[in-house]
Motif scaffolding. Structure first.
Motif, PDB file in Angstrom:
ATOM      1  N   VAL A  24       1.220  -1.223  -0.110  1.00 57.36           N
ATOM      2  CA  VAL A  24      -0.283   0.027   0.298  1.00 57.36           C
ATOM      3  C   VAL A  24       0.885   1.444   0.162  1.00 57.36           C
ATOM      4  N   VAL A 227      -4.718  -4.068  -7.307  1.00 61.44           N
ATOM      5  CA  VAL A 227      -5.555  -5.011  -8.053  1.00 61.44           C
ATOM      6  C   VAL A 227      -4.247  -5.728  -8.529  1.00 61.44           C
ATOM      7  N   ILE A 232      -6.125  -5.116  -2.774  1.00 63.49           N
ATOM      8  CA  ILE A 232      -7.329  -5.309  -3.142  1.00 63.49           C
ATOM      9  C   ILE A 232      -8.247  -6.094  -4.287  1.00 63.49           C
ATOM     10  N   SER A 233      -9.553  -6.084  -4.213  1.00 64.56           N
ATOM     11  CA  SER A 233     -10.135  -6.653  -5.737  1.00 64.56           C
ATOM     12  C   SER A 233     -10.910  -5.086  -5.299  1.00 64.56           C
ATOM     13  N   THR A 280     -11.234   0.237   0.550  1.00 61.39           N
ATOM     14  CA  THR A 280     -11.151  -0.502   0.857  1.00 61.39           C
ATOM     15  C   THR A 280     -10.268  -1.047   2.129  1.00 61.39           C
ATOM     16  N   ASP A 281     -10.332  -0.927   2.689  1.00 66.70           N
ATOM     17  CA  ASP A 281     -10.035  -1.457   4.129  1.00 66.70           C
ATOM     18  C   ASP A 281     -10.914  -2.879   4.658  1.00 66.70           C
ATOM     19  N   PRO A 282     -10.152  -3.575   4.366  1.00 65.47           N
ATOM     20  CA  PRO A 282     -10.980  -4.636   4.972  1.00 65.47           C
ATOM     21  C   PRO A 282     -11.237  -5.374   5.850  1.00 65.47           C
ATOM     22  N   ARG A 292     -19.403  -5.704  -1.240  1.00 73.08           N
ATOM     23  CA  ARG A 292     -17.966  -4.518  -1.396  1.00 73.08           C
ATOM     24  C   ARG A 292     -18.299  -3.577  -2.484  1.00 73.08           C
TER      25      ARG A 292
END
Length: 348
Positions: A24, A227, A232-233, A280-282, A292
């Motif tokens: 990140v 991505v 991240i997705s 996008t923080d899981p 999402r």
């Protein structure tokens, strides 16, 4: 019997928190460089201050909670929180803005909820929301792009401004600071001025704010890297940007004189940064794929609503925090079908 195996390792390597956080940080570098090019070195001071305060507060809370220091200080989670916060504040914000933001982000939003992995809200956005509510004047002193000023503050002048709140006599606040493009749009529309008239100001670029559109492009480049690396997705970024375009386009077509263009919304403010790095923080976001998409769409809709009707020019932080509250329910309503069952519900 001799067996010959090839292609080892046969399982993909397990991702670690530190490894993900480093990716990140790497992805943020292009946007940070662009920020320095257009708005000077102040952003580097803000990052250094926020990271220093974040690590100090992280160590203090870990000590109070009787947790080991090394594993948590070396996982870069506090560093990522600090950098994301710093990217949301003005480059010459006084040093205590970073301290206050990190108190809310690290102590309250993170550790009082149980530490890494237990926080309900995005820590960086909690810190930013706290300082923008408490110190609106300090958070409004944004610098004009380099091309519109007689000269941005150098390293020494920047340090003096951040640590003392004063600029040298040769460099006045009025000469180097001005309203952000989003603030100029909001104020102009409130004064019944046409969007085309407002956008004639030199602070606007081809699509968004001068300089800000390029910073957004480089954040998008870093986001696409994440991505590609599967950090991240694609669901949240596509939902945030796609919904922004989908909702703002009809409004712009029906009233181009009072509504900004869809590209203006995308390439101004922190929308792209939020789409790829914040929403996008899981931990504080959704975990299901459909969830999402809903989460990202909600962030976009709330951001547009706050920009148009709220009291702040950019509502990204508040939009993310509001959707953080809804994330558990969204995940519950978007659970994938249990294998072997016809219904989405597993009967529990």
């Amino acid at each position: 019997m001799n067996l010959s195996l090839a292609g080892a390792p046969h399982l993909p390597p397990i991702s670690t928190v530190g490894g993900v956080m480093r990716q990140v940080l790497y992805a943020l570098v292009p946007g940070i460089v662009a920020h320095v090019v257009y708005f000077g070195v102040g952003i580097l001071f803000q990052i250094a201050l926020a990271v220093t305060f974040a690590l100090a507060l992280e160590a203090a809370m870990l000590t109070l909670r009787d947790r080991p220091l090394k594993p948590f200080l070396s996982d870069y989670s506090a560093v990522v929180t600090a950098v994301l916060f710093a990217l949301c504040v003005p480059p010459l914000a006084p040093w205590w803005i970073a301290l206050t933001g990190m108190l809310f982000a690290i102590v309250i939003a993170k550790h009082l909820y149980g530490g890494l992995g237990s926080n309900l809200f995005n820590p960086a956005m909690v810190g930013f929301a706290a300082v923008i509510i408490a110190f609106p004047i300090e958070l409004s002193q944004w610098l004009a792009p380099r091309s519109l000023t007689p000269g941005l503050p150098g390293i020494g002048e920047t340090a003096i401004a951040i640590f003392t709140g004063q600029l040298p006599p040769s460099v006045g606040w009025d000469a180097i600071s001005q309203a952000t493009p989003l603030d100029a749009l909001r104020t102009g529309v409130a004064e019944n001025r046409l969007v085309t008239e407002i956008r004639a100001a030199p602070i606007f670029g081809d699509f968004g704010g001068l300089g800000w559109e390029w910073i957004a492009n480089f954040y998008a480049l870093g986001g696409l890297y994440l991505v590609w690396r599967r950090v991240i997705s694609w669901h949240v970024p596509v939902a945030v940007i796609g919904t922004t375009l989908l909702v703002s386009t009809p409004m712009w077509l029906l009233g181009p004189d009072i509504h900004p263009s869809p590209l203006q919304h995308v390439f101004s403010g922190a929308l792209v940064l939020a789409a790829f790095f914040i929403a996008t923080d899981p931990v504080s976001g959704c975990s299901t794929m459909r969830g999402r998409l809903v989460f990202g769409a909600g962030v976009a809709i709330l951001t547009l609503a706050i920009r148009r009707f709220g009291g702040y020019p950019d509502g990204v932080a508040f939009a993310v925090l509001l959707m953080n509250m809804a994330a558990p329910m969204i995940d519950r309503l978007t659970r994938p079908r249990t294998y072997g069952h016809d219904s989405d519900r597993d009967g529990s």
